[in-house]
Design a protein around this motif. Sequence first.
Motif, PDB file in Angstrom:
ATOM      1  N   PHE A 197       0.836  -1.205   0.000  1.00  9.81           N
ATOM      2  CA  PHE A 197       0.000   0.000   0.000  1.00  9.81           C
ATOM      3  C   PHE A 197       0.868   1.250   0.000  1.00  9.81           C
ATOM      4  CE2 PHE A 197      -2.196   3.374   2.326  1.00  9.81           C
ATOM      5  CZ  PHE A 197      -3.358   3.491   1.568  1.00  9.81           C
ATOM      6  N   ASN A 198       1.922   1.248   0.827  1.00 10.96           N
ATOM      7  CA  ASN A 198       2.789   2.426   0.916  1.00 10.96           C
ATOM      8  C   ASN A 198       3.632   2.615  -0.339  1.00 10.96           C
ATOM      9  OD1 ASN A 198       2.896   3.938   3.729  1.00 10.96           O
ATOM     10  ND2 ASN A 198       2.451   1.797   4.159  1.00 10.96           N
ATOM     11  N   ILE A 199       4.063   1.499  -0.960  1.00 13.02           N
ATOM     12  CA  ILE A 199       4.828   1.605  -2.206  1.00 13.02           C
ATOM     13  C   ILE A 199       3.971   2.218  -3.311  1.00 13.02           C
ATOM     14  CG2 ILE A 199       5.901   0.259  -4.061  1.00 13.02           C
ATOM     15  CD1 ILE A 199       6.950  -1.645  -1.888  1.00 13.02           C
ATOM     16  N   SER A 200       2.723   1.735  -3.421  1.00 12.41           N
ATOM     17  CA  SER A 200       1.827   2.286  -4.445  1.00 12.41           C
ATOM     18  C   SER A 200       1.522   3.756  -4.175  1.00 12.41           C
ATOM     19  CB  SER A 200       0.527   1.482  -4.497  1.00 12.41           C
ATOM     20  OG  SER A 200      -0.191   1.586  -3.278  1.00 12.41           O
ATOM     21  N   GLN A 201       1.332   4.104  -2.897  1.00 13.55           N
ATOM     22  CA  GLN A 201       1.069   5.495  -2.536  1.00 13.55           C
ATOM     23  C   GLN A 201       2.287   6.358  -2.837  1.00 13.55           C
ATOM     24  OE1 GLN A 201       0.520   6.443   1.693  1.00 13.55           O
ATOM     25  NE2 GLN A 201      -1.308   7.592   1.148  1.00 13.55           N
ATOM     26  N   ASP A 202       3.474   5.832  -2.536  1.00  7.17           N
ATOM     27  CA  ASP A 202       4.710   6.554  -2.806  1.00  7.17           C
ATOM     28  C   ASP A 202       4.882   6.799  -4.302  1.00  7.17           C
ATOM     29  OD1 ASP A 202       7.334   7.484  -1.521  1.00  7.17           O
ATOM     30  OD2 ASP A 202       8.043   6.210  -3.150  1.00  7.17           O
ATOM     31  N   TYR A 203       4.531   5.807  -5.116  1.00  8.94           N
ATOM     32  CA  TYR A 203       4.636   5.954  -6.577  1.00  8.94           C
ATOM     33  C   TYR A 203       3.689   7.040  -7.080  1.00  8.94           C
ATOM     34  CZ  TYR A 203       4.150   4.944 -11.544  1.00  8.94           C
ATOM     35  OH  TYR A 203       4.104   5.067 -12.908  1.00  8.94           O
ATOM     36  N   LEU A 204       2.444   7.019  -6.594  1.00  9.30           N
ATOM     37  CA  LEU A 204       1.472   8.032  -7.019  1.00  9.30           C
ATOM     38  C   LEU A 204       1.912   9.427  -6.596  1.00  9.30           C
ATOM     39  CD1 LEU A 204      -1.876   6.167  -6.187  1.00  9.30           C
ATOM     40  CD2 LEU A 204      -0.898   6.581  -8.453  1.00  9.30           C
ATOM     41  N   GLN A 205       2.485   9.539  -5.396  1.00  7.09           N
ATOM     42  CA  GLN A 205       2.953  10.842  -4.934  1.00  7.09           C
ATOM     43  C   GLN A 205       4.130  11.351  -5.753  1.00  7.09           C
ATOM     44  OE1 GLN A 205       3.713  10.018  -0.794  1.00  7.09           O
ATOM     45  NE2 GLN A 205       1.626  10.546  -0.145  1.00  7.09           N
ATOM     46  N   SER A 206       4.971  10.444  -6.217  1.00 13.72           N
ATOM     47  CA  SER A 206       6.118  10.867  -7.023  1.00 13.72           C
ATOM     48  C   SER A 206       5.693  11.412  -8.381  1.00 13.72           C
ATOM     49  CB  SER A 206       7.086   9.683  -7.219  1.00 13.72           C
ATOM     50  OG  SER A 206       6.488   8.685  -8.035  1.00 13.72           O
ATOM     51  N   LYS A 207       4.470  11.103  -8.816  1.00 13.19           N
ATOM     52  CA  LYS A 207       3.967  11.562 -10.118  1.00 13.19           C
ATOM     53  C   LYS A 207       3.017  12.755 -10.006  1.00 13.19           C
ATOM     54  CE  LYS A 207       6.038   8.247 -12.388  1.00 13.19           C
ATOM     55  NZ  LYS A 207       7.158   8.560 -13.315  1.00 13.19           N
ATOM     56  N   GLN A 208       2.686  13.150  -8.787  1.00  9.87           N
ATOM     57  CA  GLN A 208       1.662  14.185  -8.615  1.00  9.87           C
ATOM     58  C   GLN A 208       2.181  15.566  -9.020  1.00  9.87           C
ATOM     59  OE1 GLN A 208       0.666  14.431  -4.417  1.00  9.87           O
ATOM     60  NE2 GLN A 208       2.813  14.487  -3.829  1.00  9.87           N
ATOM     61  N   LYS A 209       1.256  16.370  -9.524  1.00  7.99           N
ATOM     62  CA  LYS A 209       1.545  17.766  -9.860  1.00  7.99           C
ATOM     63  C   LYS A 209       0.300  18.576  -9.510  1.00  7.99           C
ATOM     64  CE  LYS A 209       4.709  16.711 -13.698  1.00  7.99           C
ATOM     65  NZ  LYS A 209       5.939  17.255 -13.087  1.00  7.99           N
ATOM     66  N   SER A 210       0.481  19.618  -8.720  1.00  8.37           N
ATOM     67  CA  SER A 210      -0.667  20.454  -8.353  1.00  8.37           C
ATOM     68  C   SER A 210      -0.213  21.866  -8.021  1.00  8.37           C
ATOM     69  CB  SER A 210      -1.425  19.856  -7.157  1.00  8.37           C
ATOM     70  OG  SER A 210      -0.621  19.894  -6.004  1.00  8.37           O
ATOM     71  N   ILE A 259      -5.355  23.351  -8.722  1.00  5.56           N
ATOM     72  CA  ILE A 259      -5.299  22.845 -10.096  1.00  5.56           C
ATOM     73  C   ILE A 259      -4.466  21.573 -10.045  1.00  5.56           C
ATOM     74  CG2 ILE A 259      -4.690  23.378 -12.478  1.00  5.56           C
ATOM     75  CD1 ILE A 259      -4.472  26.354 -11.567  1.00  5.56           C
ATOM     76  N   ASN A 260      -5.045  20.464 -10.430  1.00 11.33           N
ATOM     77  CA  ASN A 260      -4.350  19.179 -10.348  1.00 11.33           C
ATOM     78  C   ASN A 260      -4.137  18.596 -11.739  1.00 11.33           C
ATOM     79  OD1 ASN A 260      -4.368  18.885  -7.376  1.00 11.33           O
ATOM     80  ND2 ASN A 260      -6.583  18.842  -7.658  1.00 11.33           N
ATOM     81  N   GLU A 261      -2.995  17.967 -11.892  1.00 10.58           N
ATOM     82  CA  GLU A 261      -2.681  17.298 -13.160  1.00 10.58           C
ATOM     83  C   GLU A 261      -2.476  15.816 -12.923  1.00 10.58           C
ATOM     84  OE1 GLU A 261      -2.561  18.414 -16.301  1.00 10.58           O
ATOM     85  OE2 GLU A 261      -3.324  20.339 -15.585  1.00 10.58           O
TER      86      GLU A 261
END
Length: 689
Positions: free
Chosen positions: A523-536, A687-689
């Motif tokens: 769960f934390n690895i997947s969350q970490d991956y999503l956070q590394s791609k976030q832009k806002s 504004i989220n991407e």
Amino acid sequence: MKFNAFPVVRYLLFFILGITVYLQTDSYAISFPTEIIYYLIGFLMLIFGLSIRFRQPVVRGSALMAIIFLAGWSLTHFKTASNQPNHFINLPQFSHYQATIIGNSETKPKTFKVEAEINAIKVNGQWIKATGKTLLYFNKQASEKPQYGDVFLIKNMPREVEAPKNPEEFDYRKFLQYKGIYTHHFLWGQEYEKIGHQAPSKLLEFSYKANQYADSVFKARIETPNEYGVASAMVAGLRDDIDNDLLDAYSASGAIHVLSVSGMHVGILFLFLGWMLGWIKKRGKFGKQIFTVLVIGILWGYAIFTGLSSTVLRATVMFSFIQIGTAIGRRQNIYNTLAISALLLLCWNPFWLIDVGFQLSYLAIIGIVFLHPYLYQLLSPNNPIIRSLWEGTCVCFAAQLFTFPLSVYYFHQFPTYFLIANPFVAFFSFAVLPAGLALLILAKVPFLGTVFGFILKHSLVFLNKSIFLFEKLPFATLKGFSISFTEVILIYAIILLIVFFFLRLEFKYLRISLALVFVLTCFNISQDYLQSKQKSLTFHFIPKKSGISIIDGKSATFIADTTLLNSEKTHDFHLKNYYDKSGVVNENKLASNQYTNKQGITYLDFEGKKILWLQQKFNGKLQGNADYVLLSNNAIRKLNPSFTNFQTGLIIVDDSNKRYVVENLKHQADSLHLNLISLYDTGAFSINE
């Protein structure tokens, strides 16, 4: 040890479930007709009675648990202040109201903050009775410190407490709602008048006076500010005079709970009394009963000196039940005793269930009761000093193990050296509390007052020095944690399974715990991956100021004026939780004036979207286009002609603009068919991407 041996625990769990369901349905504005609930309780009581008559234990148990569940739901509904028909928020608008002070005033930098009960409101010239609490803020320059029982006539209506206006910001409105407070009123000197004094409770009035007396004694006997602040906080429950650096040091060492009178303080006093007065139990036929009466009496006396705060009341009730259970020979069933105390407290105030102090106090006690005996048996030191330190370490470890997941969930940090720091804190606290109480009682006795004042002061000196020592150690506090409630449950499950593995040496517990660790890791690895791609990009609501956050992966850049960039209060209240939730590791700060042209305009580009930020007075005409325009510092007062030849998707007005300017701009935007929002009305815009 079977669960059937703890019937009160079962009742408590179903009662808690009923409270929780009500709070969740109320949060989502889902309501049920209360009449249906009452009819259902009556029907279930009939089923319960018939099951006893026809000897159906399964039906009897199910009906009883359902009744307790519905009792929790209905009691919470009844205790919700806004459900009362004569609550002032359910009555017509009014021009004046009468309010009685019902708490101890808290000293703020510019105001005195205090709770008040509204007794009557004036509607169209007529006074009508009302109920309901509100927060009052009295200007320190224009008024004396309000006292418990003071009655005021106040002009105008209190204002509703606003919802949080930034992502992940602490919900102060909900925090107050759970205390039965929905409004607040800032009073600057002309709109109120003291018209009398009538204490709602003589006991509380005496308690608050005792609390103020305690503070005056510490102020007279302890000259150094840090030691006086800690003494007043630890013994009297007053934190107004604690320096921010000292607060940070206690937080970093994991001992911040010491500065709020809580279950720990009552527990230390409880242990001290057992050590000092234990000999009474062996004297005479009624030794145990006399000891129990003395201990409970002193605990409640201490509660009175602290102003009968809710945290101390809860802890005093809990330890009173523990002492009574021990006196009647029920120590082996302490879980039932704890459950009875919790059930009684929640019947009095079901909203204590979501109080952080209530949750942590009971988890700490459960951890100590459950784990301490096993830990203490691991070593048997002969030296009494080492034995005491070992016992203190076991107690602190057991308490911290059962509370740290919830602490991380609420406070987003973890004290690294808690296992070393807390035994020292407990040791010095063991001297501070008894010495403080003895000083309060014997302050006017010349020699004894001096002796206990000396013991108290120097115990506090050593306590503060040890706290600062731990704060200066590298990595004293790990910060930036943000875990979900699901993760909290998983962590508690893992802790319990590992504990059961060591207690019973059965590998099934270890296998299940490892499986849960794997799930949590994935769960934390997947969350970490999503956070590394976030832009806002977020336009923050900051009172009277402007600020923009740009998050790219795990890095955040905050753009604002220099004053705001250097404000720790702004960061901690408006940004920290948002950055923690987003997994931000690197924080950067940019002064907005460095990127502003001569016209006071800053141009930003975010993932192909053009943003234009006006930060000073602009009288010309904007040219071209932008996806977003941010107006700050009353830069534009008339949209026409500034936006005549300019195209934009959205105009954003932050709180650095004067309120009347914002209202004028909103009316102009409606006339010109421009899309405009005020961050004061909508909160932060992202504004989220």
